[in-house]
Write a protein that holds these residues in place. Structure first.
Motif, PDB file in Angstrom:
ATOM      1  N   LEU A   1      48.556 -21.056  10.318  1.00 51.98           N
ATOM      2  CA  LEU A   1      47.668 -20.747  11.415  1.00 51.98           C
ATOM      3  C   LEU A   1      48.459 -20.367  12.660  1.00 51.98           C
ATOM      4  CD1 LEU A   1      44.664 -20.601  11.400  1.00 51.98           C
ATOM      5  CD2 LEU A   1      44.561 -22.914  12.232  1.00 51.98           C
TER       6      LEU A   1
ATOM      7  N   THR B   1      51.387 -18.948  12.651  1.00 57.08           N
ATOM      8  CA  THR B   1      51.913 -17.604  12.415  1.00 57.08           C
ATOM      9  C   THR B   1      50.863 -16.554  12.747  1.00 57.08           C
ATOM     10  OG1 THR B   1      53.295 -18.482  10.653  1.00 57.08           O
ATOM     11  CG2 THR B   1      52.965 -16.113  10.697  1.00 57.08           C
ATOM     12  N   LEU B   2      49.636 -16.772  12.309  1.00 54.49           N
ATOM     13  CA  LEU B   2      48.558 -15.839  12.596  1.00 54.49           C
ATOM     14  C   LEU B   2      48.300 -15.746  14.095  1.00 54.49           C
ATOM     15  CD1 LEU B   2      46.400 -13.984  11.380  1.00 54.49           C
ATOM     16  CD2 LEU B   2      44.887 -15.962  11.314  1.00 54.49           C
TER      17      LEU B   2
ATOM     18  N   GLN C   1      51.049 -13.527  15.380  1.00 58.88           N
ATOM     19  CA  GLN C   1      51.075 -12.151  14.900  1.00 58.88           C
ATOM     20  C   GLN C   1      49.958 -11.295  15.472  1.00 58.88           C
ATOM     21  OE1 GLN C   1      51.101 -12.373  10.642  1.00 58.88           O
ATOM     22  NE2 GLN C   1      53.316 -12.446  10.539  1.00 58.88           N
ATOM     23  N   VAL C   2      48.786 -11.846  15.613  1.00 57.26           N
ATOM     24  CA  VAL C   2      47.646 -11.050  16.068  1.00 57.26           C
ATOM     25  C   VAL C   2      47.880 -10.464  17.462  1.00 57.26           C
ATOM     26  CG1 VAL C   2      45.194 -11.145  16.686  1.00 57.26           C
ATOM     27  CG2 VAL C   2      45.978 -12.121  14.535  1.00 57.26           C
TER      28      VAL C   2
ATOM     29  N   THR D   1      50.699  -7.776  17.207  1.00 58.34           N
ATOM     30  CA  THR D   1      50.244  -6.559  16.537  1.00 58.34           C
ATOM     31  C   THR D   1      49.288  -5.774  17.422  1.00 58.34           C
ATOM     32  OG1 THR D   1      50.504  -7.658  14.403  1.00 58.34           O
ATOM     33  CG2 THR D   1      49.151  -5.683  14.444  1.00 58.34           C
TER      34      THR D   1
ATOM     35  N   THR E   1      49.778  -5.370   0.339  1.00 61.11           N
ATOM     36  CA  THR E   1      49.152  -6.682   0.470  1.00 61.11           C
ATOM     37  C   THR E   1      48.479  -7.080  -0.835  1.00 61.11           C
ATOM     38  OG1 THR E   1      48.760  -6.258   2.804  1.00 61.11           O
ATOM     39  CG2 THR E   1      47.492  -8.032   1.801  1.00 61.11           C
TER      40      THR E   1
END
Length: 124
Positions: free
Chosen positions: A1, A3-4, A7-8, A11, A56
């Motif tokens: 969580l 990491t997300l 990253q969001v 990005t 993916t």
């Protein structure tokens, strides 16, 4: 969580920066690589969006097969049985992740080629 959560925003910042650069720098309009001469346009076909989603899907399928085999081996070694409830939950999760992976295709279809040109190499 975590990491997300990291990253969001990164990005999104990358995409917004590249999108703004396509309108600020004229070289983006006339300086694209190979068959992508205008990086401000959306992809002309579904090929590039599919190439963005494909890694993916491949990585997920490979890891599921590998993990399923490892779990079967561990259960067989321990002499236990497979918990059907957990197996069904895992199958639902697999289908959710497959669907989310495929949702990338229509999203990428409407992104400028400059973003796809930056996104595609990072997927492979």
């Amino acid at each position: 969580l975590v990491t997300l959560a990291a990253q969001v925003p990164l990005t999104a910042t990358l995409w917004i920066s590249i999108r703004e650069m396509t309108y600020t720098f004229p070289s983006f309009v006339h300086g694209g690589p190979l068959s992508l001469p205008d990086l401000t346009q959306v992809p002309p076909s579904l090929l590039l969006p599919i190439l963005v989603a494909l890694p993916t899907i491949i990585v997920n399928e490979y890891s599921w097969v590998r993990d399923k085999q490892a779990a079967k081996d561990a259960i067989a070694q321990a002499g236990g049985t497979i918990d059907e409830t957990k197996a069904k939950k895992g199958d639902v999760l697999k289908w959710v992740i497959r669907a989310l992976s495929l949702c990338v295709v229509p999203i990428a279809q409407y992104l400028p080629l400059s973003i796809i040109a930056a996104w595609l190499p990072s997927r492979y």
